[in-house]
Design a protein around this motif. Structure first.
Motif, PDB file in Angstrom:
ATOM      1  N   ASP A  94       0.833  -1.209   0.000  1.00  0.00           N
ATOM      2  CA  ASP A  94       0.000   0.000   0.000  1.00  0.00           C
ATOM      3  C   ASP A  94       0.869   1.261   0.000  1.00  0.00           C
ATOM      4  O   ASP A  94       0.571   2.232  -0.706  1.00  0.00           O
ATOM      5  CB  ASP A  94      -0.922   0.015   1.225  1.00  0.00           C
ATOM      6  CG  ASP A  94      -2.074  -0.973   1.095  1.00  0.00           C
ATOM      7  OD1 ASP A  94      -2.275  -1.485  -0.020  1.00  0.00           O
ATOM      8  OD2 ASP A  94      -2.742  -1.225   2.108  1.00  0.00           O
ATOM      9  N   SER A  97       2.609   1.552  -3.415  1.00  0.00           N
ATOM     10  CA  SER A  97       1.650   1.976  -4.445  1.00  0.00           C
ATOM     11  C   SER A  97       1.326   3.462  -4.329  1.00  0.00           C
ATOM     12  O   SER A  97       1.259   4.175  -5.343  1.00  0.00           O
ATOM     13  CB  SER A  97       0.357   1.154  -4.325  1.00  0.00           C
ATOM     14  OG  SER A  97       0.610  -0.213  -4.569  1.00  0.00           O
ATOM     15  N   GLU A  98       1.142   3.941  -3.095  1.00  0.00           N
ATOM     16  CA  GLU A  98       0.836   5.357  -2.913  1.00  0.00           C
ATOM     17  C   GLU A  98       2.013   6.227  -3.346  1.00  0.00           C
ATOM     18  O   GLU A  98       1.823   7.274  -3.977  1.00  0.00           O
ATOM     19  CB  GLU A  98       0.494   5.651  -1.450  1.00  0.00           C
ATOM     20  CG  GLU A  98       0.102   7.108  -1.221  1.00  0.00           C
ATOM     21  CD  GLU A  98      -0.258   7.422   0.217  1.00  0.00           C
ATOM     22  OE1 GLU A  98      -0.383   8.617   0.543  1.00  0.00           O
ATOM     23  OE2 GLU A  98      -0.398   6.477   1.021  1.00  0.00           O
ATOM     24  N   ARG A 101       2.061   6.427  -7.068  1.00  0.00           N
ATOM     25  CA  ARG A 101       1.016   7.342  -7.533  1.00  0.00           C
ATOM     26  C   ARG A 101       1.422   8.794  -7.295  1.00  0.00           C
ATOM     27  O   ARG A 101       0.978   9.699  -8.014  1.00  0.00           O
ATOM     28  CB  ARG A 101      -0.311   7.048  -6.825  1.00  0.00           C
ATOM     29  CG  ARG A 101      -0.971   5.756  -7.253  1.00  0.00           C
ATOM     30  CD  ARG A 101      -2.433   5.693  -6.789  1.00  0.00           C
ATOM     31  NE  ARG A 101      -2.551   5.751  -5.346  1.00  0.00           N
ATOM     32  CZ  ARG A 101      -2.498   4.692  -4.539  1.00  0.00           C
ATOM     33  NH1 ARG A 101      -2.311   3.487  -5.040  1.00  0.00           N
ATOM     34  NH2 ARG A 101      -2.633   4.839  -3.234  1.00  0.00           N
TER      35      ARG A 101
END
Length: 243
Positions: A94, A97-98, A101
């Motif tokens: 998580d 992934s953040e 992004r």
């Protein structure tokens, strides 16, 4: 500083790890450390004062005065001209992934190998200089600029040549010192075992790390100073053929 030297801000709350990152940067041509920050407050203060000299930020995900990747998003909003590389122990998908992004240039998981840090810095310099050298690009040119380096194969093929400054006889001595050890060794211990200087041992050890024959981990010496310790992880015979 010349037009081809890039300023880096290191954001890391552990001063020992920050010093290791500083050493990696100072060993890489074309880069220098603008400042060191231990938390978000110091980061914001340094960027307000010296942000015009910063092209790259090495950012830890775990800081004492912010939650998660809050500082990443704030820096992304306020300093769009600066690239950010996460250098952190955070392995959660998580978090990764953040960060992706959020447009990070790269994501390095601690403990960082010197070769991996240098690979990232070399790619950063190559992309920055390529983009600064022209007003527009076609697809083929852009694909070449954005190409990612292929990982080094862990096992060298037979007869592979060694880089300049690395000879097989000394390399064999370094490997033998690691084989005889029952625990990870610091460069000073390897140097003592093979009768060479620490700088020589360190050069050979970092070469072995870069070809994934040796693992490096962060440790602390008797006086609390950070040091890298090395252990064999793979067969080195491909690099020692001919001895």
């Amino acid at each position: 500083m010349s037009a081809h030297e890039y300023g880096i801000l290191v954001v890391e709350d552990d001063f020992r790890i920050a010093d290791i990152h500083r050493a990696f940067i100072e060993q890489s041509e074309g880069f220098y450390v603008v400042g060191m920050a231990r938390n978000a407050a110091e980061t914001n203060a340094l960027m307000a004062e010296k942000g015009q000299h910063v092209q790259l930020i090495l950012l830890d995900a775990y800081l004492p005065d912010v939650e998660g990747l809050e500082l990443l998003w704030a820096l992304r909003r306020d300093y769009v001209q600066v690239d950010i590389v996460m250098v952190t122990a955070a392995r959660e998908v998580d978090t990764i992934s953040e960060a992706l992004r959020g447009g990070v240039f790269d994501y390095l998981i601690k403990p960082i190998e010197a070769g991996r840090m240098q690979q990232m810095l070399a790619r950063f310099r190559r992309e920055r200089e390529a983009l600064a050298s022209r007003a527009e690009m076609n697809q083929a040119e852009l694909d070449q600029v954005l190409a990612r380096a292929k990982p080094v194969e862990p096992h060298a093929p037979s007869g592979r040549s060694l880089p300049k400054g690395i000879d097989r006889l000394t390399l064999g001595s370094v490997v033998e010192a690691l084989k005889q050890a029952h625990q990870p060794l610091a460069a000073t211990q390897v140097a003592r075992g093979m009768g060479a200087s620490r700088s020589t041992a360190r050069r050979y050890l970092e070469f072995l790390v870069s070809v994934q024959v040796v693992d490096a981990e962060l440790g602390y010496g008797d006086v609390g100073r950070p040091e890298r310790r090395y252990r064999l992880r793979a067969d080195a015979n491909g690099w020692l053929e001919g001895l």
